[in-house]
Design a protein around this motif. Structure first.
Motif, PDB file in Angstrom:
ATOM      1  N   ALA A   1      28.820 -95.941 -65.105  1.00  0.00           N
ATOM      2  CA  ALA A   1      28.058 -97.178 -65.228  1.00  0.00           C
ATOM      3  C   ALA A   1      27.040 -97.310 -64.092  1.00  0.00           C
ATOM      4  O   ALA A   1      25.890 -97.704 -64.308  1.00  0.00           O
ATOM      5  CB  ALA A   1      28.990 -98.386 -65.236  1.00  0.00           C
ATOM      6  N   ARG A   2      27.486 -96.976 -62.854  1.00  0.00           N
ATOM      7  CA  ARG A   2      26.567 -97.049 -61.716  1.00  0.00           C
ATOM      8  C   ARG A   2      25.432 -96.032 -61.872  1.00  0.00           C
ATOM      9  O   ARG A   2      24.275 -96.300 -61.518  1.00  0.00           O
ATOM     10  CB  ARG A   2      27.306 -96.785 -60.410  1.00  0.00           C
ATOM     11  N   ALA A   3      25.735 -94.847 -62.387  1.00  0.00           N
ATOM     12  CA  ALA A   3      24.695 -93.829 -62.597  1.00  0.00           C
ATOM     13  C   ALA A   3      23.667 -94.318 -63.617  1.00  0.00           C
ATOM     14  O   ALA A   3      22.450 -94.099 -63.449  1.00  0.00           O
ATOM     15  CB  ALA A   3      25.331 -92.523 -63.056  1.00  0.00           C
ATOM     16  N   ALA A   4      24.151 -94.971 -64.684  1.00  0.00           N
ATOM     17  CA  ALA A   4      23.227 -95.526 -65.672  1.00  0.00           C
ATOM     18  C   ALA A   4      22.377 -96.632 -65.054  1.00  0.00           C
ATOM     19  O   ALA A   4      21.169 -96.732 -65.318  1.00  0.00           O
ATOM     20  CB  ALA A   4      24.005 -96.070 -66.871  1.00  0.00           C
ATOM     21  N   ASP A   5      23.023 -97.469 -64.210  1.00  0.00           N
ATOM     22  CA  ASP A   5      22.269 -98.525 -63.517  1.00  0.00           C
ATOM     23  C   ASP A   5      21.189 -97.932 -62.621  1.00  0.00           C
ATOM     24  O   ASP A   5      20.078 -98.473 -62.506  1.00  0.00           O
ATOM     25  CB  ASP A   5      23.220 -99.385 -62.679  1.00  0.00           C
ATOM     26  N   LEU A   6      21.508 -96.817 -61.966  1.00  0.00           N
ATOM     27  CA  LEU A   6      20.534 -96.182 -61.077  1.00  0.00           C
ATOM     28  C   LEU A   6      19.333 -95.650 -61.862  1.00  0.00           C
ATOM     29  O   LEU A   6      18.184 -95.820 -61.446  1.00  0.00           O
ATOM     30  CB  LEU A   6      21.210 -95.039 -60.308  1.00  0.00           C
ATOM     31  N   ARG A   7      19.598 -95.019 -63.002  1.00  0.00           N
ATOM     32  CA  ARG A   7      18.495 -94.518 -63.820  1.00  0.00           C
ATOM     33  C   ARG A   7      17.606 -95.678 -64.284  1.00  0.00           C
ATOM     34  O   ARG A   7      16.369 -95.580 -64.257  1.00  0.00           O
ATOM     35  CB  ARG A   7      19.027 -93.746 -65.024  1.00  0.00           C
ATOM     36  N   GLU A   8      18.236 -96.756 -64.702  1.00  0.00           N
ATOM     37  CA  GLU A   8      17.487 -97.921 -65.166  1.00  0.00           C
ATOM     38  C   GLU A   8      16.660 -98.525 -64.035  1.00  0.00           C
ATOM     39  O   GLU A   8      15.501 -98.903 -64.226  1.00  0.00           O
ATOM     40  CB  GLU A   8      18.451 -98.964 -65.729  1.00  0.00           C
ATOM     41  N   ALA A   9      17.233 -98.608 -62.841  1.00  0.00           N
ATOM     42  CA  ALA A   9      16.519 -99.188 -61.706  1.00  0.00           C
ATOM     43  C   ALA A   9      15.336 -98.315 -61.299  1.00  0.00           C
ATOM     44  O   ALA A   9      14.261 -98.821 -60.950  1.00  0.00           O
ATOM     45  CB  ALA A   9      17.473 -99.373 -60.523  1.00  0.00           C
ATOM     46  N   ARG A  10      15.507 -97.007 -61.339  1.00  0.00           N
ATOM     47  CA  ARG A  10      14.405 -96.107 -60.983  1.00  0.00           C
ATOM     48  C   ARG A  10      13.261 -96.230 -61.993  1.00  0.00           C
ATOM     49  O   ARG A  10      12.078 -96.211 -61.616  1.00  0.00           O
ATOM     50  CB  ARG A  10      14.899 -94.669 -60.906  1.00  0.00           C
ATOM     51  N   THR A  11      13.615 -96.331 -63.273  1.00  0.00           N
ATOM     52  CA  THR A  11      12.585 -96.511 -64.299  1.00  0.00           C
ATOM     53  C   THR A  11      11.835 -97.822 -64.096  1.00  0.00           C
ATOM     54  O   THR A  11      10.600 -97.881 -64.187  1.00  0.00           O
ATOM     55  CB  THR A  11      13.215 -96.474 -65.701  1.00  0.00           C
ATOM     56  N   ALA A  12      12.590 -98.893 -63.812  1.00  0.00           N
ATOM     57  CA  ALA A  12      11.965-100.195 -63.582  1.00  0.00           C
ATOM     58  C   ALA A  12      11.073-100.168 -62.344  1.00  0.00           C
ATOM     59  O   ALA A  12       9.986-100.764 -62.324  1.00  0.00           O
ATOM     60  CB  ALA A  12      13.038-101.271 -63.432  1.00  0.00           C
ATOM     61  N   LEU A  13      11.510 -99.453 -61.296  1.00  0.00           N
ATOM     62  CA  LEU A  13      10.700 -99.364 -60.085  1.00  0.00           C
ATOM     63  C   LEU A  13       9.383 -98.632 -60.361  1.00  0.00           C
ATOM     64  O   LEU A  13       8.309 -99.061 -59.913  1.00  0.00           O
ATOM     65  CB  LEU A  13      11.479 -98.638 -58.989  1.00  0.00           C
ATOM     66  N   ALA A  14       9.457 -97.535 -61.105  1.00  0.00           N
ATOM     67  CA  ALA A  14       8.243 -96.785 -61.427  1.00  0.00           C
ATOM     68  C   ALA A  14       7.269 -97.654 -62.213  1.00  0.00           C
ATOM     69  O   ALA A  14       6.057 -97.651 -61.955  1.00  0.00           O
ATOM     70  CB  ALA A  14       8.594 -95.527 -62.207  1.00  0.00           C
ATOM     71  N   ALA A  15       7.798 -98.406 -63.184  1.00  0.00           N
ATOM     72  CA  ALA A  15       6.937 -99.278 -63.982  1.00  0.00           C
ATOM     73  C   ALA A  15       6.319-100.377 -63.132  1.00  0.00           C
ATOM     74  O   ALA A  15       5.129-100.695 -63.263  1.00  0.00           O
ATOM     75  CB  ALA A  15       7.738 -99.884 -65.139  1.00  0.00           C
ATOM     76  N   ALA A  16       7.113-100.977 -62.240  1.00  0.00           N
ATOM     77  CA  ALA A  16       6.605-102.052 -61.388  1.00  0.00           C
ATOM     78  C   ALA A  16       5.538-101.534 -60.430  1.00  0.00           C
ATOM     79  O   ALA A  16       4.512-102.195 -60.197  1.00  0.00           O
ATOM     80  CB  ALA A  16       7.752-102.690 -60.609  1.00  0.00           C
TER      81      ALA A  16
END
Length: 504
Positions: free
Chosen positions: A468-483
């Motif tokens: 779950a934490r690994a999935a959260d990390l992937r999601e956060a990295r994607t959101a950071l790139a978009a932001a």
């Protein structure tokens, strides 16, 4: 009728001429006259400024500003669109977008649409199709570099102003010093006549390496003649012409006779039927070079006869700009080009390190590419003005190049926000304020998640929690790139708007 006579006079037409024998420019002016005489409720104009000189375009702007009916037009002339439009329709990849504002707001609006698409693509972790992704990236890159290139153009104009005498001097001052090969063209007292008609009288001009000269004047005044005189393709009847050493000329004329319908795009550029083309001394693969002109790899094998009009124009420019030339002479290169290709050509000319001689009626294109204007002002008079077309308008005599319409120039278009400076909309302003905090929060979350996942015993203790934490990390990295992408693009848009406000 009076209206017919007025239009014939304003557009400088011969009322008794045979329509079948009219030139392209004359036929275009005759078609405009016929359209205005009929007075339809809705006037449909497809590229009305093609083959028209600046004087006639100004007349057309005045007519359309006062036209009582509706006007729907297709045009690549950005200054013309900015002057008269109140609404815009943008056809992009099969989708029609509508803007309830004039062309002055178009670039910011269309850029925001493209940026939203790119951000959405990043969030969904999928790539845009190769051709579309490349073309949009190319457009974005051109806009990012636009400010630097405008600063460079301003510096070049200032340099030319320092060594150019005031308007009205018959002969330019000789430049002292300078590196070998600095002189490109020196014309003194050039004259040219055709029969009883004097095209050029006492043309004196000095062109140094790196100069960018625009040639303007009414239709039939002799702009192409001046270009041919300066490049040595036409002998003068009087005066002297001195050309610098080691000059290599690339010339693109109005007839566009360089293309062979049965050749492929690759063969047009690679005359020895190879796969490489030499571009100003640099050897490049033909497909890579074609990408610069918005062609796909598959189109390299297409026959010239299968290309659209715009694609043929891009291919002509690719061929002309590929020649090993330090003197580039372009005669009406913007005819029939779409706005995207105009921006591409501006980019190519901004990167070009040689000397440019340019005949054009496109006012905005001249403003973005040249450092001086040579104007044909009637009766063989040719005068030089420092700067772009807008600078020429401010400097020229009151009667030089004035619109031929029997009325003053049009008042500003009463379009909504037409005179307002471009600005970020409310959503963009709010995003620009909030994005730094969002980026900081995402970076902190990523750091915390990475620290948790770095615990060697985490997976053994809680495999589901680790996943779950690994999935959260992937999601956060994607959101950071978009932001980060959104913040960068909004910053570039804001910088561009601020620069335009300062220029205006």
């Amino acid at each position: 009728p009076h209206r017919v006579r007025a239009l014939i006079g304003a557009l400088k037409l011969d009322g008794g001429a045979d329509p079948a024998r009219l030139s392209g420019g004359e036929a275009r002016r005759a078609a405009l006259a016929r359209a205005f005489v009929q007075g339809p409720d809705v006037l449909l104009l497809d590229e009305p400024t093609n083959h028209l000189d600046v004087r006639t375009i100004e007349w057309l702007e005045a007519e359309l500003a006062d036209y009582p009916g509706g006007v729907v037009l297709v045009s690549h002339d950005r200054a013309f669109l900015r002057a008269i439009t109140r609404r815009m329709l943008w056809l992009d990849r099969g989708t029609l977008h509508a803007l309830d504002d004039g062309y002055g707001a178009f670039e910011t609006w269309s850029g925001a649409i493209l940026e939203r698409e790119m951000t959405a693509a990043a969030k969904l972790e999928r790539q845009i199709a190769q051709e579309t992704e490349w073309s949009h990236a190319g457009i974005t890159a051109r806009r990012r570099r636009n400010q630097g290139r405008l600063r460079r153009l301003t510096e070049l104009r200032a340099e030319r102003a320092r060594r150019t005498p005031p308007v009205g001097r018959a002969k330019l001052e000789a430049e002292t010093g300078g590196a070998p090969g600095r002189l490109v063209i020196e014309a003194e007292g050039l004259c040219k006549r055709f029969g009883e008609r004097t095209i050029v009288r006492d043309l004196t001009l000095r062109v140094a390496r790196g100069d960018r000269i625009g040639i303007v004047g009414p239709t039939g005044a002799g702009k192409s003649v001046v270009l041919q005189l300066l490049t040595g393709q036409l002998a003068p009847d009087g005066g002297t012409l001195r050309r610098g050493t080691n000059l290599a000329l690339a010339y693109l004329d109005q007839k566009r006779a360089l293309l062979k319908p049965l050749d492929t795009v690759r063969e047009t550029l690679c005359e020895r039927r190879g796969d490489y083309v030499t571009v100003h001394g640099e050897r490049r693969h033909v497909v890579s070079y074609l990408r610069d002109f918005l062609f796909t790899p598959e189109q390299a094998q297409s026959r010239v006869s299968s290309l659209s009009g715009g694609e043929r124009n891009r291919l002509l420019l690719a061929k002309a700009l590929a020649q090993p030339a330090n003197l580039l002479a372009l005669d009406e290169p913007t005819n029939d080009l779409d706005i995207e290709t105009l921006e591409l050509l501006e980019e190519m000319l901004a990167d070009y390190q040689g000397t440019l001689l340019l005949v054009s009626h496109d006012r905005e294109f001249l403003d973005r590419t040249v450092t001086a204007i040579v104007a044909l002002e009637g009766e063989g008079r040719v005068c030089e003005y420092v700067g772009g077309f807008s600078d020429y308008v401010r400097q020229r005599p009151a009667d030089a190049g004035a619109p031929s319409a029997p009325r003053p120039p049009p008042a500003p278009t009463p379009a909504r926000h037409a005179d307002a400076a471009p600005r970020l909309n409310y959503r963009q302003q709010r995003a620009l304020r909030e994005l730094p905090d969002r980026i900081g929060a995402l970076e902190a979350r990523i750091a915390a998640l990475e620290a948790q996942l770095a615990d060697a015993g985490f997976f053994a203790r809680d495999a589901a929690g680790f996943a779950a934490r690994a999935a959260d990390l992937r999601e956060a990295r994607t959101a950071l790139a978009a932001a980060e992408t959104e913040w960068l693009e909004l910053t570039l848009i804001a910088d561009d708007i601020e620069a335009r406000r300062k220029r205006s």
